[in-house]
Design an enzyme around this catalytic site. Structure first.
Site, PDB file in Angstrom:
ATOM      1  N   SER A 223     -23.513 -37.973 -59.077  1.00  0.00           N
ATOM      2  CA  SER A 223     -23.707 -39.029 -60.080  1.00  0.00           C
ATOM      3  C   SER A 223     -24.633 -38.509 -61.170  1.00  0.00           C
ATOM      4  O   SER A 223     -25.469 -37.652 -60.906  1.00  0.00           O
ATOM      5  CB  SER A 223     -24.380 -40.253 -59.461  1.00  0.00           C
ATOM      6  OG  SER A 223     -23.903 -40.515 -58.182  1.00  0.00           O
TER       7      SER A 223
ATOM      8  N   ALA B 286     -25.284 -32.769 -72.500  1.00  0.00           N
ATOM      9  CA  ALA B 286     -23.867 -32.646 -72.880  1.00  0.00           C
ATOM     10  C   ALA B 286     -23.349 -34.000 -73.364  1.00  0.00           C
ATOM     11  O   ALA B 286     -22.710 -34.096 -74.426  1.00  0.00           O
ATOM     12  CB  ALA B 286     -23.047 -32.155 -71.685  1.00  0.00           C
TER      13      ALA B 286
ATOM     14  N   ALA C  64     -25.075 -36.552 -74.484  1.00  0.00           N
ATOM     15  CA  ALA C  64     -25.758 -36.962 -75.715  1.00  0.00           C
ATOM     16  C   ALA C  64     -25.142 -36.244 -76.929  1.00  0.00           C
ATOM     17  O   ALA C  64     -24.902 -36.857 -77.970  1.00  0.00           O
ATOM     18  CB  ALA C  64     -27.254 -36.664 -75.611  1.00  0.00           C
TER      19      ALA C  64
ATOM     20  N   CYS D 165     -20.650 -43.533 -69.168  1.00  0.00           N
ATOM     21  CA  CYS D 165     -21.635 -42.443 -69.246  1.00  0.00           C
ATOM     22  C   CYS D 165     -22.451 -42.389 -70.528  1.00  0.00           C
ATOM     23  O   CYS D 165     -23.674 -42.287 -70.470  1.00  0.00           O
ATOM     24  CB  CYS D 165     -20.931 -41.109 -69.065  1.00  0.00           C
ATOM     25  SG  CYS D 165     -20.621 -40.738 -67.347  1.00  0.00           S
TER      26      CYS D 165
ATOM     27  N   GLN E 268     -23.495 -44.238 -73.198  1.00  0.00           N
ATOM     28  CA  GLN E 268     -24.616 -45.125 -73.506  1.00  0.00           C
ATOM     29  C   GLN E 268     -25.701 -45.032 -72.436  1.00  0.00           C
ATOM     30  O   GLN E 268     -26.889 -44.911 -72.736  1.00  0.00           O
ATOM     31  CB  GLN E 268     -24.105 -46.564 -73.636  1.00  0.00           C
ATOM     32  CG  GLN E 268     -25.239 -47.552 -73.703  1.00  0.00           C
ATOM     33  CD  GLN E 268     -24.841 -48.810 -74.439  1.00  0.00           C
ATOM     34  OE1 GLN E 268     -24.154 -48.780 -75.451  1.00  0.00           O
ATOM     35  NE2 GLN E 268     -25.273 -49.933 -73.927  1.00  0.00           N
TER      36      GLN E 268
ATOM     37  N   LYS F  23     -10.787 -46.158 -73.214  1.00  0.00           N
ATOM     38  CA  LYS F  23      -9.990 -45.099 -73.829  1.00  0.00           C
ATOM     39  C   LYS F  23      -8.623 -45.141 -73.172  1.00  0.00           C
ATOM     40  O   LYS F  23      -8.435 -45.870 -72.188  1.00  0.00           O
ATOM     41  CB  LYS F  23     -10.656 -43.725 -73.658  1.00  0.00           C
ATOM     42  CG  LYS F  23     -10.792 -43.310 -72.203  1.00  0.00           C
ATOM     43  CD  LYS F  23     -11.585 -42.032 -72.015  1.00  0.00           C
ATOM     44  CE  LYS F  23     -10.787 -40.796 -72.351  1.00  0.00           C
ATOM     45  NZ  LYS F  23     -11.417 -39.564 -71.816  1.00  0.00           N
TER      46      LYS F  23
ATOM     47  N   ARG G  44      -8.445 -47.485 -83.847  1.00  0.00           N
ATOM     48  CA  ARG G  44      -8.293 -46.130 -83.307  1.00  0.00           C
ATOM     49  C   ARG G  44      -7.492 -45.222 -84.238  1.00  0.00           C
ATOM     50  O   ARG G  44      -7.199 -44.075 -83.876  1.00  0.00           O
ATOM     51  CB  ARG G  44      -7.581 -46.198 -81.949  1.00  0.00           C
ATOM     52  CG  ARG G  44      -8.369 -46.956 -80.892  1.00  0.00           C
ATOM     53  CD  ARG G  44      -9.571 -46.164 -80.441  1.00  0.00           C
ATOM     54  NE  ARG G  44     -10.284 -46.832 -79.371  1.00  0.00           N
ATOM     55  CZ  ARG G  44     -11.178 -46.211 -78.614  1.00  0.00           C
ATOM     56  NH1 ARG G  44     -11.467 -44.938 -78.817  1.00  0.00           N
ATOM     57  NH2 ARG G  44     -11.807 -46.861 -77.688  1.00  0.00           N
TER      58      ARG G  44
HETATM   59  C1  UDX Z   1     -17.618 -38.518 -70.874  1.00  0.00           C
HETATM   60  C2  UDX Z   1     -17.738 -36.985 -71.030  1.00  0.00           C
HETATM   61  O1  UDX Z   1     -16.741 -36.530 -71.951  1.00  0.00           O
HETATM   62  C3  UDX Z   1     -17.578 -36.309 -69.688  1.00  0.00           C
HETATM   63  O2  UDX Z   1     -17.757 -34.910 -69.806  1.00  0.00           O
HETATM   64  C4  UDX Z   1     -18.611 -36.895 -68.722  1.00  0.00           C
HETATM   65  O3  UDX Z   1     -18.469 -36.313 -67.446  1.00  0.00           O
HETATM   66  C5  UDX Z   1     -18.483 -38.400 -68.633  1.00  0.00           C
HETATM   67  O4  UDX Z   1     -18.569 -38.977 -69.950  1.00  0.00           O
HETATM   68  P1  UDX Z   1     -15.599 -40.225 -70.574  1.00  0.00           P
HETATM   69  O5  UDX Z   1     -16.626 -41.266 -70.893  1.00  0.00           O
HETATM   70  O6  UDX Z   1     -14.758 -40.392 -69.367  1.00  0.00           O
HETATM   71  O7  UDX Z   1     -16.302 -38.786 -70.421  1.00  0.00           O
HETATM   72  O8  UDX Z   1     -14.591 -40.073 -71.813  1.00  0.00           O
HETATM   73  P2  UDX Z   1     -14.675 -39.384 -73.249  1.00  0.00           P
HETATM   74  O9  UDX Z   1     -13.387 -38.713 -73.496  1.00  0.00           O
HETATM   75  O10 UDX Z   1     -15.881 -38.573 -73.414  1.00  0.00           O
HETATM   76  O11 UDX Z   1     -14.732 -40.649 -74.236  1.00  0.00           O
HETATM   77  C6  UDX Z   1     -15.852 -41.496 -74.323  1.00  0.00           C
HETATM   78  C7  UDX Z   1     -15.659 -42.521 -75.423  1.00  0.00           C
HETATM   79  O12 UDX Z   1     -15.705 -41.914 -76.705  1.00  0.00           O
HETATM   80  C8  UDX Z   1     -14.324 -43.260 -75.362  1.00  0.00           C
HETATM   81  O13 UDX Z   1     -14.533 -44.621 -75.664  1.00  0.00           O
HETATM   82  C9  UDX Z   1     -13.508 -42.583 -76.431  1.00  0.00           C
HETATM   83  O14 UDX Z   1     -12.496 -43.410 -76.948  1.00  0.00           O
HETATM   84  C10 UDX Z   1     -14.575 -42.294 -77.470  1.00  0.00           C
HETATM   85  N1  UDX Z   1     -14.240 -41.191 -78.393  1.00  0.00           N
HETATM   86  C11 UDX Z   1     -14.043 -39.926 -77.899  1.00  0.00           C
HETATM   87  C12 UDX Z   1     -14.165 -41.429 -79.755  1.00  0.00           C
HETATM   88  O15 UDX Z   1     -14.357 -42.561 -80.216  1.00  0.00           O
HETATM   89  N2  UDX Z   1     -13.892 -40.391 -80.602  1.00  0.00           N
HETATM   90  C13 UDX Z   1     -13.691 -39.107 -80.146  1.00  0.00           C
HETATM   91  O16 UDX Z   1     -13.453 -38.211 -80.980  1.00  0.00           O
HETATM   92  C14 UDX Z   1     -13.771 -38.874 -78.750  1.00  0.00           C
END
Ligand code: UDX
Ligand code: ADP
Length: 463
Positions: free
Chosen positions: A132, A224, A226, A277, A279, A340, A443
């Site tokens: 975690s 990472a 952040a 993750c 926030q 997402k 989006r």
């Molecule tokens: C994230 C990290 O990427 C991952 O490495 C970590 O282990 C957990 O947190 P996750 O939250 O599952 O992963 O998805 P991620 O693809 O990072 O997207 C996070 C949010 O950012 C989503 O709401 C996505 O829609 C948004 N996002 C992502 C954008 O708005 N624009 C982008 O260019 C990329």
């Protein structure tokens, strides 16, 4: 040390997919995933793999292959702890909702309960792995609990943060950019690190497995996340400027992303990032920085969250203003509720906050998401405690079919980038809506020219 038995506490979005892939890639290791939540374990054991509790592309096939062979899901937590050589802790660490650090610090009560349980049950030496996301120096707390409440056996604590992103979890696990393992510098600590390296070496190349000290590993995970979130807030900040100046944020993102020092990923402007993750980890980072008196560091990172909150609020404000400053009793259809695409996870999804704002304006919200149930949508709103459950129910309903959800709507808002939205019969949707028919694309997934040619009043982010 030859590893033959692994246990993972927590059968959630991290524990479930990670252990399924370890089991698939290491047929000689018995992997048992345990959870207190009986319904969740029952779903993981459902004879029809389509019913496993977590939707991730490709996960059902891996579970089908390994389950019952060397992958097991169970509620017998103590038995699994007792038998395992390596115990992964993958329980939830939400932001605290009470007391000191409320709204900022990670709530470690589930982690502590796990540590105490491991200490009570373990009768031989164990390697305990933090999976975690945790604040820096949590390993120290786990070690202290284990050493003071255990049965005199030796515990080695490793930090092995998970970098998988939801929606691409299986691919991320099969082909990781890197595996990070933090451990103690003592001989025993190094042996524990090598035992875990041995597990990953079954499918990950040696040069991709990094070993560090525990605190570097813990902090790398927060850093990472952040950095990734900061890129999104940066491009979202530019999206507002683009809307005022006539620039197009997609063009700006493409132009800067071609600079190899910047790179093209995580530059997609959106209604705001969500997920369990980003926030949480940034708030945690801010809290840690403040607790060391590093106010400038804390303020710097907090701005990423402030910008993200602004982006969500800006989206709902645009809808209200464009719909002639009132959305009361107007039907607004949300396409997408997950944070997402390709996941059924809704934690911190922008959709929840946008809906909450619009319900404050007395809009009627119709939701369609291919993987999220009405029960989940309403539970997410109830969790905010803005109003009673009954009131939320009076304003928000969810539909099984997108065309029914859009019928008679004044406006459509796209909150998740599900691929299927691009393939809808938009002419049919337009014909069934109130006029003027508005679309707010949070989006930037639809083709603006085509939407306008049909007759929609189409708003994108950042153009
Ligand atoms: C994230 C990290 O990427 C991952 O490495 C970590 O282990 C957990 O947190 P996750 O939250 O599952 O992963 O998805 P991620 O693809 O990072 O997207 C996070 C949010 O950012 C989503 O709401 C996505 O829609 C948004 N996002 C992502 C954008 O708005 N624009 C982008 O260019 C990329
Ligand atoms: P994540 O995204 O980090 O995987 P989830 O909330 O999806 O988070 O999963 C965490 C899981 O951990 C939940 O299913 C929860 O029931 C489980 N859990 C929490 N505490 C314990 C515990 N002490 N023992 C067993 N399972 C636990």
């Amino acid at each position: 040390m030859k590893i033959t038995k692994i246990c993972c506490i927590g059968a959630g979005y991290v524990g479930g997919p990670t252990m399924a892939v370890i089991a698939q890639k290491c047929p000689n290791i018995q992997v048992t995933v345990v959870d207190l939540n009986e319904a969740r374990i029952a779903a993981w054991n459902d004879a029809d793999v389509a019913n496993i509790p977590i939707y991730e592309p490709g996960l059902d096939a891996i579970v089908a292959e390994a389950r019952g062979r060397n992958l097991f899901f169970s509620t017998e937590v103590e038995k699994a702890i007792d038998e395992a050589q390596i115990i992964f802790i993958s329980v939830n660490t939400p932001t605290k909702t009470y007391g000191k650090g409320k709204g900022m610090a990670a709530d470690l009560k589930y982690i502590e309960l796990c540590a105490r349980q491991i200490a009570r049950v373990a009768k031989d030496n164990k390697i305990v792995v933090e999976k975690s996301t945790l604040p820096v120096r949590t390993a120290e707390a786990i070690k202290s609990i284990l050493d003071h409440t255990g049965n005199g056996v030796q515990f080695q604590i490793l930090s092995n943060p998970e970098f998988l992103a939801e929606g691409t979890a299986v691919q991320d696990l099969l082909h990781p950019d890197r595996i990070l393992i933090g451990g103690d510098s003592s001989e025993e600590g190094q042996k524990a690190i090598q035992a875990l390296v041995g597990v990953y070496s079954n499918w990950v190349a040696a040069d991709k497995i990094l070993t560090t000290n525990v605190w570097s590993s813990e902090l790398s995970k927060l850093t990472a996340n952040a950095f990734l979130a900061q890129r999104i807030s940066s491009i979202n900040a530019m999206s507002e400027l683009c809307e005022k100046t006539g620039a197009d944020v997609n063009e700006v993102a493409k132009a800067i992303g071609m600079d190899s020092r910047i790179g093209p990923k995580f530059l997609k402007a959106s209604v705001g990032f969500g997920g369990s993750c980003f926030q949480k980890d940034i708030l945690n980072l801010v809290y840690i920085a403040k607790s060391y008196g590093l106010n400038e560091v804390a303020d710097y990172w907090e701005q990423v969250i402030i910008m993200n909150d602004h982006q969500k609020r800006r989206f709902s404000n645009t809808i209200v203003q464009t719909l002639y400053n009132t959305v009361a009793d107007k039907k607004i259809t949300f396409l997408g509720w997950a944070f997402k695409k390709d996941t059924n996870d809704t934690r911190e999804s922008a959709a929840i906050y946008v809906a909450d704002d619009l319900v404050n304006e007395q809009a009627q919200i119709a939701v369609y998401d291919p993987k999220v149930s009405e029960k989940k949508v309403l539970a997410d709103l109830d969790y905010l405690e803005t109003r009673t459950s009954a009131q939320n129910k009076a304003y928000v309903a969810s539909f099984e079919d997108p065309y029914t959800a859009c019928k008679g709507a004044h406006s459509i808002a796209i909150l998740t980038e599900w691929d299927e939205f691009k393939d809808y019969d938009w002419q049919k949707i337009y014909d069934s809506m109130q006029k003027p028919a508005f679309v707010f694309d949070g989006r930037n997934v639809l083709n603006a020219a085509e939407m306008r040619a049909i007759g929609f009043v189409y708003h994108a982010i950042g153009s």
